[in-house]
Design a protein around this motif. Sequence first.
Motif, PDB file in Angstrom:
ATOM      1  N   GLU A  58     -22.863 -33.350   1.873  1.00 34.67           N
ATOM      2  CA  GLU A  58     -24.028 -33.997   2.499  1.00 34.67           C
ATOM      3  C   GLU A  58     -24.079 -35.484   2.149  1.00 34.67           C
ATOM      4  O   GLU A  58     -24.361 -36.328   3.002  1.00 34.67           O
ATOM      5  CB  GLU A  58     -25.302 -33.300   2.030  1.00 34.67           C
ATOM      6  N   ASP A  62     -23.710 -38.648   4.766  1.00 31.85           N
ATOM      7  CA  ASP A  62     -24.822 -39.599   4.816  1.00 31.85           C
ATOM      8  C   ASP A  62     -24.329 -41.034   4.614  1.00 31.85           C
ATOM      9  O   ASP A  62     -24.851 -41.978   5.224  1.00 31.85           O
ATOM     10  CB  ASP A  62     -25.854 -39.224   3.754  1.00 31.85           C
ATOM     11  N   LEU A  66     -23.406 -39.936   9.303  1.00 30.71           N
ATOM     12  CA  LEU A  66     -23.366 -38.650   9.991  1.00 30.71           C
ATOM     13  C   LEU A  66     -24.343 -37.687   9.327  1.00 30.71           C
ATOM     14  O   LEU A  66     -24.751 -37.883   8.187  1.00 30.71           O
ATOM     15  CB  LEU A  66     -21.945 -38.063   9.961  1.00 30.71           C
ATOM     16  N   GLU A  67     -24.714 -36.635  10.053  1.00 25.94           N
ATOM     17  CA  GLU A  67     -25.742 -35.716   9.573  1.00 25.94           C
ATOM     18  C   GLU A  67     -25.142 -34.358   9.209  1.00 25.94           C
ATOM     19  O   GLU A  67     -24.390 -33.774   9.981  1.00 25.94           O
ATOM     20  CB  GLU A  67     -26.824 -35.544  10.648  1.00 25.94           C
ATOM     21  N   HIS A  69     -25.293 -30.395   8.566  1.00 23.73           N
ATOM     22  CA  HIS A  69     -26.087 -29.264   9.056  1.00 23.73           C
ATOM     23  C   HIS A  69     -25.403 -27.965   8.644  1.00 23.73           C
ATOM     24  O   HIS A  69     -24.301 -27.662   9.080  1.00 23.73           O
ATOM     25  CB  HIS A  69     -26.229 -29.321  10.579  1.00 23.73           C
ATOM     26  N   ASP A  98     -22.160 -42.453  15.714  1.00 21.30           N
ATOM     27  CA  ASP A  98     -23.059 -42.498  14.568  1.00 21.30           C
ATOM     28  C   ASP A  98     -24.235 -41.537  14.763  1.00 21.30           C
ATOM     29  O   ASP A  98     -24.775 -41.417  15.860  1.00 21.30           O
ATOM     30  CB  ASP A  98     -23.580 -43.932  14.402  1.00 21.30           C
ATOM     31  N   GLY A  99     -24.611 -40.832  13.709  1.00 23.73           N
ATOM     32  CA  GLY A  99     -25.739 -39.911  13.786  1.00 23.73           C
ATOM     33  C   GLY A  99     -25.373 -38.512  14.232  1.00 23.73           C
ATOM     34  O   GLY A  99     -26.240 -37.634  14.289  1.00 23.73           O
ATOM     35  N   ARG A 100     -24.107 -38.266  14.547  1.00 28.76           N
ATOM     36  CA  ARG A 100     -23.672 -36.954  15.014  1.00 28.76           C
ATOM     37  C   ARG A 100     -23.828 -35.907  13.905  1.00 28.76           C
ATOM     38  O   ARG A 100     -23.560 -36.173  12.745  1.00 28.76           O
ATOM     39  CB  ARG A 100     -22.220 -37.034  15.476  1.00 28.76           C
ATOM     40  N   LYS A 101     -24.257 -34.699  14.269  1.00 25.84           N
ATOM     41  CA  LYS A 101     -24.357 -33.602  13.309  1.00 25.84           C
ATOM     42  C   LYS A 101     -22.979 -32.984  13.077  1.00 25.84           C
ATOM     43  O   LYS A 101     -22.216 -32.780  14.015  1.00 25.84           O
ATOM     44  CB  LYS A 101     -25.312 -32.525  13.820  1.00 25.84           C
TER      45      LYS A 101
END
Length: 210
Positions: A58, A62, A66-67, A69, A98-101
């Motif tokens: 995680e 971060d 990226l996220e 899950h 950017d920001g993709r899970k």
Amino acid sequence: MSWKKFLTSPVFFKHLALALLITLAFVFGVMKFLSVATNHGEEIPVPNLAKMSVEKAEERLDDIGLEFHLLDTVDYNPAFPPYSVVEQDPLAGVTVKDGRKVYVKINSGGYAKVTMPDLVQKTYRQALSTLRALGVQEGDVKYVEYMAKDVVLEVKQGGKKIKAGDRILKNSKIDFVLGDGKTGFNDEELDSVNTHEILVPTEEDLNNAE
């Protein structure tokens, strides 16, 4: 000065050109800001999270935007540390925005337990098929005198007898005690039976008996 003369004067065109330049500069600035804020056009390679702890994976995601899950926990795999990442989607090396899970599955903390079925009086083949379906391995096999060959008489683990309903760990080894197919006669009795002469009465014997 009338409006008609003003609209055709060099001053008007000068102001109009200046206004257009200011508008274009504003639009360009906004677009540039949005591009930077959303990393427009920038793709991030997904790191390899295999064998990482949940906390480390995680944190790693971060750091690059990226996220993390968590999807599920899978059956224990001894090739991976307990509670470490076993599977991930997208795979390592795939480039994403950017920001993709990033979806991950983690290893269990150890082998799960299964309920021992009733294998006594089953054939060895049937017993093996049942155990393999449960994720249990075959151990040692011992034969004892019994009329039926390859019939399960006892099931053991570590020398201790196991009965139906007992809980055992997956991937553990189970030992079998099987019948050897003999009737239980000792060697002398078997030799006596095999060599004994069967006397068939003659016609004279039958007449004398009358």
